[in-house]
Design a protein around this motif. Structure first.
Motif, short mmCIF file in Angstrom:
data_model
loop_
_atom_site.label_atom_id
_atom_site.label_comp_id
_atom_site.label_asym_id
_atom_site.label_seq_id
_atom_site.Cartn_x
_atom_site.Cartn_y
_atom_site.Cartn_z
N UNK A 324 2.57 2.47 -26.73
CA UNK A 324 2.04 1.64 -25.09
C UNK A 324 0.85 1.33 -25.14
N UNK A 325 0.37 0.07 -24.19
CA UNK A 325 -0.48 -0.44 -24.19
C UNK A 325 -1.67 0.19 -24.21
N UNK A 326 -1.99 1.24 -23.71
CA UNK A 326 -3.06 2.46 -24.28
C UNK A 326 -2.80 3.08 -25.28
N UNK A 327 -2.23 3.21 -26.37
CA UNK A 327 -2.17 4.41 -27.42
C UNK A 327 -2.09 2.87 -28.08
N UNK A 328 -1.33 1.22 -27.96
CA UNK A 328 -2.12 0.52 -28.88
C UNK A 328 -3.71 0.54 -29.06
N UNK A 329 -3.51 0.38 -27.31
CA UNK A 329 -5.99 0.09 -27.92
C UNK A 329 -6.67 1.60 -28.31
N UNK A 330 -5.86 2.71 -28.52
CA UNK A 330 -6.33 3.50 -28.99
C UNK A 330 -6.87 3.44 -30.89
N UNK A 331 -5.39 2.52 -31.34
CA UNK A 331 -5.78 2.33 -32.82
C UNK A 331 -6.26 0.69 -32.95
N UNK A 332 -8.15 1.29 -33.77
CA UNK A 332 -8.99 0.30 -33.38
C UNK A 332 -8.32 -0.43 -35.42
N UNK A 333 -8.11 0.21 -35.84
CA UNK A 333 -7.88 -0.77 -37.19
C UNK A 333 -6.83 -0.09 -37.83
N UNK A 334 -5.87 -0.91 -38.56
CA UNK A 334 -4.69 -0.70 -39.93
C UNK A 334 -5.18 -1.21 -40.64
N UNK A 335 -5.02 -0.37 -41.97
CA UNK A 335 -4.67 -0.32 -43.64
C UNK A 335 -3.66 -0.44 -43.45
#
Length: 470
Positions: A324-335
């Protein structure tokens, strides 16, 4: 009294260990080549016991999932929350493929993922028709390159390279060809595999890839006026199968502030997939083993082993499509760590306008170890795609695919001898050090950009890490 004192000391020591604060130096020191090798040995052993591969939809992948779960769920359950995310994907397997050349002898040929079956058991026997070579634009890639060619009822001889193979096959079909004999753009039988993409099932003619030498010899004979008849045989099937992502995150850390590390756990059907991507998978296993020892970090760290990457980023795209948009916002960085131990490595760090300190921290560490780090652009070829498309700040490391960096890319020889262990160790340490830094503080990390430039959700036709669809 002495026994009580000893117990008190022992309990105190355990409590001290359990509260050992996380630092980047500690995580870096925890990573060692021997343990990275141990995991790769086990991945290679899994492949050897399961038909020579760890491909999604086949037993070797399920055994690889079980290997990760044994550590994450059984050993580290006190420190990690772990779950499996199932998804369905289009599975294809070629049971048999061969080409009988114009002299009546079978010649070297390989299949491509999501190939189209010929009639079985007879195959397709038809005259061979040549197509122009255009190494600059790609041979057989554009409609004008087929002008004046009537391939009706014939097998088209097409050179590989530059554009997506699926484009060549679509044009061949449109011009009446029954199939394509694709000859490689480089000499020898060391021919890398490719995916045609699940989206193209039912849209393409059958194809086999043979050597440059065969293709050029047949081309010369056709130019001299000979009529050449060739047989193409492809016994392939397509069906829906289940696969899985494995996700494990630290119990400690803010659930609204998550740093995600990803590597794909599957390999291709042709080989054990030790560099691609056992290298990234072993790095994540060792980093998880380090992080579970420590406390005191602010942000949650999530380790993700993606499934069916080689089929078209299926697992990671499913994961990002379910956010969800909220769940995506919780991810601050992807490696993203996909192929980080190539035998003749480059040290490429992914970077775009939203990568910020993540990319620069990886770059600086690799340089500090005496390796020539360079920045590379994101493409559409690995599991970062879904995260980049959601505007999540991202980076990662890549050491190269295909010759000259990895001549065994997508081949049977991607085994334990196909790793530069110095590169793997340095890159794993870089990943660990930066992950620890981000677990403690996200200072300088850009915010998520809501500008999505590509539609990655559900996409399965990808140019993989180098020469995979071309």
């Amino acid at each position: 009294m002495k026994l009580h004192a000893a117990l008190a000391v022992s309990i105190g020591a355990v409590a001290c260990l359990a509260n050992d604060p996380l630092t980047p130096d500690k995580v870096e020191a925890d990573i060692n080549t021997q343990e990275l090798q141990r995991n790769l040995w086990n991945f290679n052993h899994i492949a050897n016991k399961n038909g020579g591969n760890r491909a999604a939809g086949l037993p070797g992948y399920k055994a690889s999932v079980d290997y990760v779960l044994e550590r994450a769920q059984k050993r580290f359950y006190k420190q990690m929350d772990t779950w499996v995310q199932p998804f369905n994907h289009t599975f294809e397997q070629t049971r048999e493929i061969w080409v009988r050349g114009p002299d009546g002898n079978k010649v070297y040929a390989i299949t491509l993922l999501y190939n189209t079956a010929t009639p079985v058991p007879e195959g397709i026997t038809a005259p061979l028709i040549d197509t122009p070579v255009d190494d600059a634009r790609g041979s057989g890639c554009f409609e004008d390159q087929w002008a004046g060619i009537d391939a009706t009822g014939k097998l088209a001889l097409v050179k590989r390279g530059t554009c997506a193979i699926s484009d060549k096959l679509k044009l061949a079909r449109a011009h009446g060809a029954l199939g394509v004999i694709l000859y490689n753009q480089s000499p020898g039988e060391n021919i890398g595999g490719a995916t045609l993409g699940a989206d193209n099932v039912g849209k393409l003619v059958p194809v086999a890839v043979t050597t440059l030498e065969n293709g050029q010899a047949w081309k010369a004979r056709l130019a001299a006026g000979e009529v050449l008849t060739v047989t193409l045989y492809v016994d392939a099937f397509v069906e829906q199968r289940e696969s899985w992502n494995v996700i494990s995150e630290t119990k400690e850390g803010d659930p609204d502030s998550v740093v995600v590390l990803g590597a794909h756990l599957d390999g291709v059907q042709a080989g054990p997939g030790i560099n691609d991507d056992g290298s990234g998978s072993t790095a994540l296993l060792e980093l998880m083993g380090s992080f579970k020892k420590y406390r005191g970090f602010k942000n949650k760290v999530r380790f993700c082993w993606w499934g069916a990457e080689e089929n078209g980023l299926i697992g990671s795209l499913y994961y990002t499509s379910q956010l969800s948009e909220t769940e995506a916002d919780r991810i601050k960085y992807y490696f993203n760590y996909d192929m980080i131990g190539s035998p003749f490595p480059i040290y490429s760090v992914y970077k775009n306008e939203n990568s910020g300190v993540g990319a620069s921290a990886l770059f600086d560490y690799i340089n500090s170890q005496g390796k020539p780090a360079e920045y590379g652009e994101f493409g559409s070829d690995s599991d970062y795609v879904g995260f980049v498309d959601l505007g999540i700040p991202s980076s990662g490391i890549f050491t190269g695919a295909g010759a000259p960096t990895d001549p065994c890319y997508h081949l049977k020889c991607d085994n334990l001898d196909n790793i530069d262990y110095d590169a793997l160790t340095i890159n794993a340490k870089a990943a660990g050090r930066v992950a620890a830094q981000f677990a403690l503080s996200l200072e300088g990390v850009p915010t998520r950009s809501k500008k999505v430039t590509r539609d990655s959700r559900g996409r399965t036709n990808k140019p993989l890490k180098g020469n995979n669809v071309v």
